[in-house]
Design an enzyme around this catalytic site. Structure first.
Site, PDB file in Angstrom:
ATOM      1  N   GLY A 101       0.821  -1.207   0.000  1.00 38.71           N
ATOM      2  CA  GLY A 101       0.000   0.000   0.000  1.00 38.71           C
ATOM      3  C   GLY A 101       0.852   1.252   0.000  1.00 38.71           C
ATOM      4  O   GLY A 101       0.587   2.194   0.744  1.00 38.71           O
ATOM      5  N   ALA A 102       1.872   1.270  -0.876  1.00 34.18           N
ATOM      6  CA  ALA A 102       2.875   2.340  -0.808  1.00 34.18           C
ATOM      7  C   ALA A 102       2.667   3.461  -1.807  1.00 34.18           C
ATOM      8  O   ALA A 102       3.498   4.364  -1.890  1.00 34.18           O
ATOM      9  CB  ALA A 102       4.268   1.741  -0.998  1.00 34.18           C
ATOM     10  N   ARG A 153       0.443   5.809  -1.803  1.00 31.69           N
ATOM     11  CA  ARG A 153      -0.048   7.065  -1.217  1.00 31.69           C
ATOM     12  C   ARG A 153       0.122   7.031   0.300  1.00 31.69           C
ATOM     13  O   ARG A 153       0.451   6.006   0.885  1.00 31.69           O
ATOM     14  CB  ARG A 153      -1.527   7.271  -1.547  1.00 31.69           C
ATOM     15  CG  ARG A 153      -1.857   7.304  -3.025  1.00 31.69           C
ATOM     16  CD  ARG A 153      -3.333   7.598  -3.265  1.00 31.69           C
ATOM     17  NE  ARG A 153      -4.192   6.576  -2.655  1.00 31.69           N
ATOM     18  CZ  ARG A 153      -5.518   6.684  -2.539  1.00 31.69           C
ATOM     19  NH1 ARG A 153      -6.121   7.781  -2.978  1.00 31.69           N
ATOM     20  NH2 ARG A 153      -6.221   5.716  -2.010  1.00 31.69           N
ATOM     21  N   ASN A 198       1.781  -2.402   5.480  1.00 26.38           N
ATOM     22  CA  ASN A 198       1.075  -1.136   5.656  1.00 26.38           C
ATOM     23  C   ASN A 198      -0.323  -1.137   5.051  1.00 26.38           C
ATOM     24  O   ASN A 198      -1.221  -0.452   5.545  1.00 26.38           O
ATOM     25  CB  ASN A 198       1.902  -0.008   5.019  1.00 26.38           C
ATOM     26  CG  ASN A 198       1.114   1.271   4.861  1.00 26.38           C
ATOM     27  OD1 ASN A 198       0.830   1.974   5.829  1.00 26.38           O
ATOM     28  ND2 ASN A 198       0.741   1.586   3.620  1.00 26.38           N
ATOM     29  N   SER A 232      -3.697   0.548  14.290  1.00 27.45           N
ATOM     30  CA  SER A 232      -4.407   1.822  14.448  1.00 27.45           C
ATOM     31  C   SER A 232      -4.740   1.987  15.924  1.00 27.45           C
ATOM     32  O   SER A 232      -4.824   0.993  16.665  1.00 27.45           O
ATOM     33  CB  SER A 232      -5.701   1.812  13.623  1.00 27.45           C
ATOM     34  OG  SER A 232      -6.581   2.851  14.016  1.00 27.45           O
ATOM     35  N   TYR A 275     -13.415  -3.054  11.285  1.00 27.62           N
ATOM     36  CA  TYR A 275     -12.092  -2.452  11.116  1.00 27.62           C
ATOM     37  C   TYR A 275     -11.284  -2.545  12.406  1.00 27.62           C
ATOM     38  O   TYR A 275     -10.113  -2.977  12.396  1.00 27.62           O
ATOM     39  CB  TYR A 275     -12.241  -0.992  10.693  1.00 27.62           C
ATOM     40  CG  TYR A 275     -10.930  -0.244  10.585  1.00 27.62           C
ATOM     41  CD1 TYR A 275     -10.108  -0.436   9.477  1.00 27.62           C
ATOM     42  CD2 TYR A 275     -10.539   0.657  11.567  1.00 27.62           C
ATOM     43  CE1 TYR A 275      -8.908   0.250   9.364  1.00 27.62           C
ATOM     44  CE2 TYR A 275      -9.333   1.342  11.463  1.00 27.62           C
ATOM     45  CZ  TYR A 275      -8.525   1.137  10.362  1.00 27.62           C
ATOM     46  OH  TYR A 275      -7.333   1.815  10.256  1.00 27.62           O
ATOM     47  N   THR A 314     -10.005  -6.069  13.046  1.00 28.88           N
ATOM     48  CA  THR A 314      -8.843  -6.456  12.245  1.00 28.88           C
ATOM     49  C   THR A 314      -7.573  -5.786  12.754  1.00 28.88           C
ATOM     50  O   THR A 314      -6.499  -6.406  12.775  1.00 28.88           O
ATOM     51  CB  THR A 314      -9.030  -6.118  10.752  1.00 28.88           C
ATOM     52  OG1 THR A 314      -9.167  -4.699  10.574  1.00 28.88           O
ATOM     53  CG2 THR A 314     -10.243  -6.820  10.180  1.00 28.88           C
ATOM     54  N   LYS A 315      -7.685  -4.537  13.174  1.00 31.29           N
ATOM     55  CA  LYS A 315      -6.499  -3.835  13.649  1.00 31.29           C
ATOM     56  C   LYS A 315      -6.047  -4.348  15.018  1.00 31.29           C
ATOM     57  O   LYS A 315      -4.856  -4.311  15.343  1.00 31.29           O
ATOM     58  CB  LYS A 315      -6.757  -2.329  13.686  1.00 31.29           C
ATOM     59  CG  LYS A 315      -6.872  -1.710  12.296  1.00 31.29           C
ATOM     60  CD  LYS A 315      -5.625  -1.983  11.463  1.00 31.29           C
ATOM     61  CE  LYS A 315      -5.666  -1.346  10.098  1.00 31.29           C
ATOM     62  NZ  LYS A 315      -4.439  -1.610   9.309  1.00 31.29           N
ATOM     63  N   ILE A 372      -4.387  10.498  11.416  1.00 34.01           N
ATOM     64  CA  ILE A 372      -3.350  11.016  10.521  1.00 34.01           C
ATOM     65  C   ILE A 372      -4.002  11.663   9.310  1.00 34.01           C
ATOM     66  O   ILE A 372      -5.024  11.191   8.798  1.00 34.01           O
ATOM     67  CB  ILE A 372      -2.407   9.877  10.076  1.00 34.01           C
ATOM     68  CG1 ILE A 372      -1.883   9.107  11.292  1.00 34.01           C
ATOM     69  CG2 ILE A 372      -1.249  10.434   9.250  1.00 34.01           C
ATOM     70  CD1 ILE A 372      -1.108   9.928  12.294  1.00 34.01           C
TER      71      ILE A 372
END
Length: 245
Positions: free
Chosen positions: A10-11, A13, A88, A140, A153, A156-157, A186
């Protein structure tokens, strides 16, 4: 000194792109994984190459297990493995649990958890053989605290954290350090979709009074992967501006 290689999923962006630039600055060869954003990934590689670095793109849809396996095979065949693996890539899901479908669950677990485990498993043998390496998994703050309307979500995190702690114990005897970065709020594309009122509330809830930057997270990731970290493993580091203290 022999150059090292990092794969960042996932690099194209956000945090992933910031990590790619940071590692390239320190003379790493960077494998830029992307799914849909080819133009951004290629532009990132050109920028790294313009600055004297080495970068390569690899495409894969991490929601599809076979594509994850194919990605790992390409990394091994073309680079012989990696020195640093940065898991990531991730996807969000803002839904109440009662509205979450089976397809929603399958997709978010495939991307956020299964792909991470499959990719790590495939890339471990060269690290174990060399008895060195770094694995950084992106979680996260919602993996630490949970978040309303983001149950899938957050789950999973949280699993990313469990994966990190368990794997660190398993790989410690092989000299491989495994750590987790759990960012706060972020200023990335994901959060730019929030309305101004929500962003203002999040800034107000953060003691530093602002959102974090992708570059700040990238510096955390880089430290955990660098020669300056020789004894931290199985840890969860949360750059969050004080929202969790």
């Amino acid at each position: 000194m022999q150059r090292k290689t990092t794969l960042i999923t996932g690099a194209s962006r956000g945090i992933g792109a910031a990590c790619a630039m940071r590692f390239a600055k320190d003379q790493y060869d960077v494998i830029v994984h992307y799914n849909k954003h080819e133009e951004e990934a290629l532009a990132l590689c050109r920028q790294i190459q313009t600055n004297g670095g080495q970068a390569f793109t690899m495409q894969a849809d991490l929601a599809k297990p076979q594509e994850v396996k194919n990605l790992a095979e390409r990394v091994l065949s073309q680079h012989g493995g990696v020195d640093v693996l940065i898991n990531n890539a991730g996807t969000a899901l803002y839904k109440m649990l009662c509205d979450t479908t089976e397809d929603d669950l399958e997709r978010i677990f495939n991307i956020n958890i299964l792909s991470m485990m499959t990719l790590t498993q495939a890339l471990l043998p060269p690290m174990i053989h060399k008895k060195e390496g770094h694995i950084i998994n992106l979680s996260s703050i919602w993996g630490l605290t949970g978040a309303s309307c983001e149950v899938a979500y957050s789950t999973t995190k949280a699993a990313v954290i469990g994966f990190t702690k368990s794997l660190a114990k398993e790989l410690g005897p092989s000299g491989i350090l495994v750590n987790c970065v759990a960012p706060g709020v972020i200023d990335t594309d994901m959060n730019q979709q929030l309305d101004e009122e929500t962003r203002a509330v999040l800034c107000e809830e953060t003691p530093l009074g602002r959102l974090g930057t992708a570059q700040e997270v990238a510096e955390t990731v880089f430290f955990l992967s660098s020669q300056n970290n020789t004894f931290m493993t199985g840890q969860v580091v949360s750059p969050n501006g004080g929202i969790l203290c």
